[in-house]
Design a protein around this motif. Structure first.
Motif, short mmCIF file in Angstrom:
data_model
loop_
_atom_site.label_atom_id
_atom_site.label_comp_id
_atom_site.label_asym_id
_atom_site.label_seq_id
_atom_site.Cartn_x
_atom_site.Cartn_y
_atom_site.Cartn_z
N GLU A 1 102.36 79.61 21.16
CA GLU A 1 102.61 79.41 19.73
C GLU A 1 103.28 78.07 19.47
O GLU A 1 102.89 77.31 18.58
CB GLU A 1 103.47 80.54 19.17
N GLY A 2 104.30 77.76 20.26
CA GLY A 2 104.97 76.47 20.10
C GLY A 2 104.06 75.30 20.40
O GLY A 2 104.11 74.27 19.72
N GLN A 3 103.21 75.46 21.42
CA GLN A 3 102.28 74.40 21.78
C GLN A 3 101.27 74.15 20.66
O GLN A 3 100.94 73.02 20.34
CB GLN A 3 101.53 74.76 23.06
N LEU A 4 100.75 75.23 20.06
CA LEU A 4 99.73 75.08 19.04
C LEU A 4 100.29 74.63 17.70
O LEU A 4 99.69 73.77 17.03
CB LEU A 4 98.97 76.40 18.86
N PHE A 5 101.43 75.18 17.28
CA PHE A 5 101.93 74.93 15.94
C PHE A 5 103.02 73.86 15.88
O PHE A 5 103.29 73.32 14.81
CB PHE A 5 102.46 76.23 15.33
N GLY A 6 103.66 73.56 17.01
CA GLY A 6 104.75 72.60 16.98
C GLY A 6 106.00 73.22 16.37
O GLY A 6 106.03 74.40 16.01
N HIS A 7 107.06 72.42 16.23
CA HIS A 7 108.29 72.94 15.66
C HIS A 7 109.08 71.84 14.96
O HIS A 7 108.88 70.65 15.20
CB HIS A 7 109.16 73.58 16.75
N GLU A 8 109.96 72.28 14.07
CA GLU A 8 110.87 71.37 13.39
C GLU A 8 112.16 71.22 14.19
O GLU A 8 112.48 72.07 15.03
CB GLU A 8 111.19 71.90 11.98
#
Length: 538
Positions: free
Chosen positions: A303-310
């Motif tokens: 999920e983090g790899q696909l969507f990224g994070h703030e």
């Protein structure tokens, strides 16, 4: 007349006409196009006319690319792209250019919407336009695009020679069976049935008015039979069998479409190579190709790899990080082993495909997701959907154009050309290795459970230990040289026997057995489940 369109990350930033004076690009305040970027030299490149030809010259330390190739100097024309660091300089025709007054056909002026592997027929679509403008000859245009830009600028898909039409006036959008017209903030507006609209649902045949021009369009749907390619090679993919030449033809026809592609086949058949060819032959080939193996990472990490994070989204998130979907903007996202994706993540992916927007972890702002999806799996997703392990609605979304790559056992006629291809690519400079007839026969008798990857690994090992160029049967490093006594039954039984043999040779070590076969550990475990092979004590 020509002009330079400056782009970054797919976004248009400015336009610079190309006149008689040279156009300089660099960090210097004296540059015609000034780029305040540490990756750009003070004087990076110069574009100028010489003896009637437009020339670009590299003046930098970091270099430049012209149409993807590094060069110090090149002749350029409309349509060419110059890359300097993260910036793109696209040569385009200016607004004053007169559009071609004829039928402009693309190499395949039909868009592939779907493929039926049973009948081997492609469902296709094309859109034809006739533009009528006072004091101008009618403009006829045929296109396969799903999103068609219409305006006065010559770079538009349908370029209208009408001064009352904006540079990018409107767009016609195909979404499945639906047709939509959208005004692109034009000056004089978009009219359907004499009513000004910002957007409107349209029939598959109709007309609308922009400026003083009337645009007539018609959407044609058809079906055509897939014809095998005449070539025995597509990029790095090699095969002379009819099955592989059909794969080559399907990829070539499907690539220009934006429809999702599902690539299936056993481990080692070349699914990622096929995905890269879909990207290379697509209209998005100047964008990025971004790949992720869904079976290699836990669900939370995917999920983090696909969507990224703030920044601050979780402990350790010290800066904003764009995800792979965002990074694939304008290009292709390849999800390998999508059958390993957990159900909660499948739900989030489905939402992205439906809304074409994403939100970074910890973020509030929605970001446009402009990418072409290509997936691959060696699992039967239909069976998984029946068992509730894969979302059926997601399967319908991604299983639009299925590309099934047959195993090497099903196409023994491809073993010889593949082996020759691998020997050529693996051989050190000065060597020209070849296979004897006996060696070719040995390769044809091998079950190749790891498919082309296993064949490549076997030949690489052979070249390491073989110091002569004509490779004989005895030189080839194979654990199994054809059907043995007691293994003359069905192919499935031979495969199971070979798998057990490799596991025994590796003393039950699954990772080592997978490496021997040239496949992933997860694929090895899947084969063991399929053949009901158990290791004592595990």
């Amino acid at each position: 007349m020509l002009e330079i369109a400056l782009q970054r990350a797919g976004k248009m930033l400015l336009r610079q006409p190309i006149g008689t004076e040279p156009v300089s690009v660099g960090r210097s305040s004296e540059s015609t196009i000034r780029l305040l970027d540490p990756d750009i030299s003070r004087e990076h490149c110069r574009i100028e006319w010489r003896d009637g030809a437009l020339i670009v010259q590299d003046l930098s330390t970091n270099g430049m690319l012209v149409n993807g190739e590094r060069t110090k100097e090149a002749r350029i024309d409309a349509g060419d792209r110059i890359a300097v660091g993260p910036w793109n300089l696209v040569i385009e025709t200016t607004v004053d250019a007169v559009p071609v007054r004829t039928i402009a056909a693309e190499p395949h002026a039909t868009q592939v919407l779907a493929f039926d592997p049973a009948s081997k027929r492609l469902s296709t679509r094309r859109v034809e336009f006739i533009v009528r403008t006072p004091e101008q000859a009618p403009l006829k245009k045929r296109t396969a695009k799903a999103e068609i830009i219409i305006g006065h600028h010559a770079s538009c898909d349908v370029a209208v020679a009408d001064p009352y039409v904006s540079r990018r006036h409107c767009k016609l959008v195909m979404d499945g069976d639906r047709v939509k017209i959208v005004d692109l903030a034009s000056t004089n507006g978009l009219f359907v049935n004499a009513t000004r609209v910002t957007q409107a649902a349209m029939d598959r045949q109709g007309s609308f008015t922009i400026g003083r021009s009337t645009v007539y369009y018609r959407v044609f749907s058809d079906a055509e039979e897939l014809v095998p390619s005449n070539s025995e090679k597509l990029g790095e993919m090699v095969g002379r069998s009819r099955a592989m030449r059909e794969v080559f033809a399907l990829i070539a026809r499907a690539a220009p479409s934006d429809a999702p592609v599902m690539i299936t086949g056993e481990s080692g058949t070349g699914k990622e190579l096929a995905a890269r060819e879909v990207h290379r032959l697509s209209r998005r080939n100047r964008g990025p190709f971004v790949a992720i193996n869904c079976g290699a990472l836990p669900a939370g990490i995917i999920e983090g790899q696909l969507f990224g994070h703030e920044r601050g989204a979780f402990t350790g998130a010290v800066e904003r990080t764009p995800g792979l979907i965002e990074q694939a903007g304008g290009g292709t996202l390849f999800l390998d082993e999508i059958g390993e994706m957990e159900l909660p993540m499948q739900t989030k992916l489905l939402r992205v495909l439906e809304d074409k927007k994403i939100r970074r972890i910890g973020g509030q702002q929605e970001i446009d997701a402009d990418f072409r999806l290509v997936c691959a799996t060696n699992r039967n997703l239909r069976d998984m959907a029946k068992e509730g392990k894969f979302r059926e609605d997601l399967l319908f979304r991604i299983h639009v154009i299925p590309v099934d790559i047959p195993s090497l056992r099903e196409r023994p006629e491809d073993i010889e050309p593949l082996a020759s291809h691998f020997l050529t690519s693996l051989a050190k400079e000065g060597r020209s290795p070849s296979l004897s007839d006996d060696a070719i026969e040995a390769l044809r008798g091998h079950p190749w459970m790891g498919n082309a990857r296993e064949l490549r690994n076997a030949l690489e090992r052979t070249l390491i230990f073989c110091d002569h160029d004509v490779i004989e049967r005895k030189d080839i490093f194979l654990s199994f040289m054809g059907p043995r006594k007691g293994h003359k039954g069905r192919l499935r039984e031979q495969e199971r026997a070979y798998l057990i043999e490799v596991i025994n040779e590796c003393k039950g070590n699954i990772s080592q057995s997978a490496r021997r076969l040239g496949i992933a550990r997860t694929s090895m475990q899947a084969k063991m489940r399929r053949f009901k092979i158990e290791i004592p004590g595990q």
